[in-house]
Motif scaffolding. Structure first.
Motif, PDB file in Angstrom:
ATOM      1  N   UNK A 276     -23.907  -8.227  27.997  1.00  0.00           N
ATOM      2  CA  UNK A 276     -22.869  -8.599  28.547  1.00  0.00           C
ATOM      3  C   UNK A 276     -22.025  -9.640  27.847  1.00  0.00           C
ATOM      4  N   UNK A 277     -21.313  -9.871  28.699  1.00  0.00           N
ATOM      5  CA  UNK A 277     -20.274 -12.132  27.564  1.00  0.00           C
ATOM      6  C   UNK A 277     -20.462 -12.625  28.875  1.00  0.00           C
ATOM      7  N   UNK A 278     -21.209 -13.811  28.542  1.00  0.00           N
ATOM      8  CA  UNK A 278     -21.881 -14.854  29.524  1.00  0.00           C
ATOM      9  C   UNK A 278     -19.867 -15.816  29.773  1.00  0.00           C
ATOM     10  N   UNK A 279     -19.642 -15.912  28.211  1.00  0.00           N
ATOM     11  CA  UNK A 279     -18.477 -16.886  28.513  1.00  0.00           C
ATOM     12  C   UNK A 279     -18.157 -16.869  27.085  1.00  0.00           C
ATOM     13  N   UNK A 280     -16.542 -17.718  27.107  1.00  0.00           N
ATOM     14  CA  UNK A 280     -15.559 -17.615  26.053  1.00  0.00           C
ATOM     15  C   UNK A 280     -15.991 -18.626  25.126  1.00  0.00           C
ATOM     16  N   UNK A 281     -15.693 -18.838  24.057  1.00  0.00           N
ATOM     17  CA  UNK A 281     -15.901 -20.013  22.850  1.00  0.00           C
ATOM     18  C   UNK A 281     -15.178 -21.275  23.525  1.00  0.00           C
ATOM     19  N   UNK A 282     -16.134 -22.510  23.807  1.00  0.00           N
ATOM     20  CA  UNK A 282     -15.185 -23.731  23.733  1.00  0.00           C
ATOM     21  C   UNK A 282     -15.795 -25.020  22.674  1.00  0.00           C
ATOM     22  N   UNK A 283     -15.088 -25.592  22.200  1.00  0.00           N
ATOM     23  CA  UNK A 283     -14.838 -26.766  21.929  1.00  0.00           C
ATOM     24  C   UNK A 283     -15.330 -28.458  22.541  1.00  0.00           C
ATOM     25  N   UNK A 284     -17.089 -28.673  21.486  1.00  0.00           N
ATOM     26  CA  UNK A 284     -17.113 -29.379  22.709  1.00  0.00           C
ATOM     27  C   UNK A 284     -17.474 -31.007  22.513  1.00  0.00           C
ATOM     28  N   UNK A 285     -17.156 -32.082  23.234  1.00  0.00           N
ATOM     29  CA  UNK A 285     -16.732 -33.528  22.485  1.00  0.00           C
ATOM     30  C   UNK A 285     -17.874 -34.080  21.771  1.00  0.00           C
ATOM     31  N   UNK A 286     -18.881 -33.372  21.576  1.00  0.00           N
ATOM     32  CA  UNK A 286     -20.234 -34.497  21.326  1.00  0.00           C
ATOM     33  C   UNK A 286     -21.276 -33.131  21.255  1.00  0.00           C
ATOM     34  N   UNK A 287     -21.917 -33.581  20.158  1.00  0.00           N
ATOM     35  CA  UNK A 287     -23.449 -32.802  20.350  1.00  0.00           C
ATOM     36  C   UNK A 287     -24.326 -32.113  21.583  1.00  0.00           C
ATOM     37  N   UNK A 288     -24.248 -33.117  21.956  1.00  0.00           N
ATOM     38  CA  UNK A 288     -25.309 -33.707  23.137  1.00  0.00           C
ATOM     39  C   UNK A 288     -24.846 -32.898  24.363  1.00  0.00           C
ATOM     40  N   UNK A 289     -23.774 -32.789  24.330  1.00  0.00           N
ATOM     41  CA  UNK A 289     -22.760 -31.232  25.945  1.00  0.00           C
ATOM     42  C   UNK A 289     -22.949 -29.952  24.711  1.00  0.00           C
ATOM     43  N   UNK A 290     -22.693 -29.966  23.847  1.00  0.00           N
ATOM     44  CA  UNK A 290     -23.323 -28.733  23.376  1.00  0.00           C
ATOM     45  C   UNK A 290     -24.456 -27.563  22.942  1.00  0.00           C
ATOM     46  N   UNK A 291     -25.510 -29.076  22.763  1.00  0.00           N
ATOM     47  CA  UNK A 291     -27.031 -28.544  22.729  1.00  0.00           C
ATOM     48  C   UNK A 291     -27.704 -28.133  24.537  1.00  0.00           C
ATOM     49  N   UNK A 292     -26.618 -29.105  25.637  1.00  0.00           N
ATOM     50  CA  UNK A 292     -26.996 -28.011  27.269  1.00  0.00           C
ATOM     51  C   UNK A 292     -26.175 -27.834  27.619  1.00  0.00           C
ATOM     52  N   UNK A 293     -25.085 -27.253  26.297  1.00  0.00           N
ATOM     53  CA  UNK A 293     -24.640 -25.691  27.238  1.00  0.00           C
ATOM     54  C   UNK A 293     -25.535 -24.654  26.594  1.00  0.00           C
ATOM     55  N   UNK A 294     -25.792 -24.453  25.578  1.00  0.00           N
ATOM     56  CA  UNK A 294     -26.971 -23.754  24.647  1.00  0.00           C
ATOM     57  C   UNK A 294     -27.680 -23.383  26.006  1.00  0.00           C
ATOM     58  N   UNK A 295     -28.810 -24.629  25.854  1.00  0.00           N
ATOM     59  CA  UNK A 295     -29.530 -24.547  26.845  1.00  0.00           C
ATOM     60  C   UNK A 295     -29.628 -23.596  28.211  1.00  0.00           C
ATOM     61  N   UNK A 296     -28.177 -23.683  28.904  1.00  0.00           N
ATOM     62  CA  UNK A 296     -27.612 -23.002  29.948  1.00  0.00           C
ATOM     63  C   UNK A 296     -27.634 -21.453  29.966  1.00  0.00           C
ATOM     64  N   UNK A 297     -27.347 -21.439  27.651  1.00  0.00           N
ATOM     65  CA  UNK A 297     -26.559 -20.145  27.412  1.00  0.00           C
ATOM     66  C   UNK A 297     -27.965 -19.119  27.380  1.00  0.00           C
ATOM     67  N   UNK A 298     -29.282 -19.334  27.134  1.00  0.00           N
ATOM     68  CA  UNK A 298     -30.575 -18.660  26.874  1.00  0.00           C
ATOM     69  C   UNK A 298     -31.131 -18.866  28.296  1.00  0.00           C
ATOM     70  N   UNK A 299     -30.822 -19.811  29.049  1.00  0.00           N
ATOM     71  CA  UNK A 299     -31.769 -19.339  30.261  1.00  0.00           C
ATOM     72  C   UNK A 299     -30.342 -18.123  31.222  1.00  0.00           C
TER      73      UNK A 299
END
Length: 312
Positions: A276-299
């Motif tokens: 399944x597809x979860x979302x499109x590609x996103x450029x995050x403002x900082x690494x912390x926001x990226x890590x938070x999104x990856x945690x959501x993706x994994x969940x």
């Protein structure tokens, strides 16, 4: 099931066969219906069933500027055709010489002389011979002359038409669920696990970087759920396709974070199936926001794949 490459390698002990001919890239549900027709016809006649495919894709020879993205490697294609019950798969090397054969010569020397066909199963839009001069009508006429029956049918299943072009379009859009409806299974890419930039490991989410063959169909940039197949193992994965825009990346990569797995896969040949597809590609403002999104993706991956925490 037996496989061979080229007409000269056809088993001598197969004096007669029903032959299904096509490129069969993707081996989608329409292809499967055609193969089942060939298997049934062969059983009724007491002969062998053979699927004939081409490598490379004929377009790579006759119109190299317009080669479509490859849905399956020839090895994967052979395995999928074999799983449909044919007795053998013949891979014909598609060369300039083959492309220049007249329809009559192709039938006389390949279909009859090489494959000993008493029946030929093709899609109703099948074309063959130099400049695609041959069609199903001509094939049937040649069949009456050379003693084989032609069974032509639309590439359908359950009255719904299917095509490899349709699969490629859905994959290019990132709609892997729609592609799976046409294929009858999840779409997968094949490749070798290689070393990457190791950013995932630095962020706490190590990834297997998959080097795919040039010209392979790859889903649109984004994040997907799926499974990585290696040997006898099927490992759940959160998959990223794209250029890592948060880090100003330029190279397009396919990376899989394997859930609850620790191990070394470098150098292994694997297949990555997209569920399944979860979302499109996103450029995050900082690494912390990226890590938070990856945690959501994994969940979300864990939930989508119906997983509970476990060790592999």
């Amino acid at each position: 099931m037996e496989t061979w490459r080229g007409i000269d390698a056809t088993p001598d002990r197969w004096p007669a066969s029903v032959v299904a001919i096509g490129v069969f890239d993707g081996v989608h549900r329409g292809h499967a219906a055609l193969i089942r027709t060939a298997v049934k016809a062969a059983d009724e006649r007491g002969v062998r069933s053979v699927a004939v495919t081409f490598d490379p894709h004929p377009t790579a020879v006759v119109a190299p500027h317009a080669v479509p993205a490859q849905l399956t490697s020839v090895e994967r294609r052979v395995a999928l055709l074999g799983a449909l019950g044919v007795d053998g798969v013949c891979v014909l090397p598609f060369t300039g010489d083959l492309s220049r054969l007249s329809p009559e010569y192709f039938v006389r020397h390949v279909v009859v002389g090489g494959l000993h066909a008493v029946g030929v199963v093709v899609g109703e839009n099948f074309r063959f011979g130099h400049k695609a001069a041959g069609d199903v009508k001509l094939l049937a006429e040649l069949g009456r002359e050379y003693g084989f029956e032609v069974l032509a049918q639309p590439l359908t299943a359950d009255a719904e038409a299917f095509s490899s072009t349709r699969v490629r379009a859905r994959i290019a859009e990132g709609d892997v669920a729609a592609a799976a409806e046409v294929l009858g299974r999840d779409f997968g890419v094949e490749g070798t696990v290689v070393h990457g930039a190791a950013r995932g490991a630095d962020l706490g989410f190590p990834t297997a970087n998959i080097a795919t063959a040039p010209g392979s169909a790859i889903p649109a940039d984004g994040v997907y759920t799926g499974w990585l197949h290696t040997g006898s193992h099927r490992l759940p994965a959160s998959i990223s396709v794209g250029t890592n825009p948060t880090f100003d990346g330029g190279e397009r990569t396919v990376e899989a974070h394997l859930l609850d797995f620790s191990g070394d896969l470098y150098g292994e040949d694997v297949r990555l199936d997209f569920a399944t597809r979860l979302r499109g590609q996103v450029a995050f403002d900082n690494v912390d926001d990226l890590v938070e999104q990856i945690e959501t993706d994994v969940a979300q991956t864990r939930a989508a794949l119906g997983l509970e925490q476990r060790r592999w």
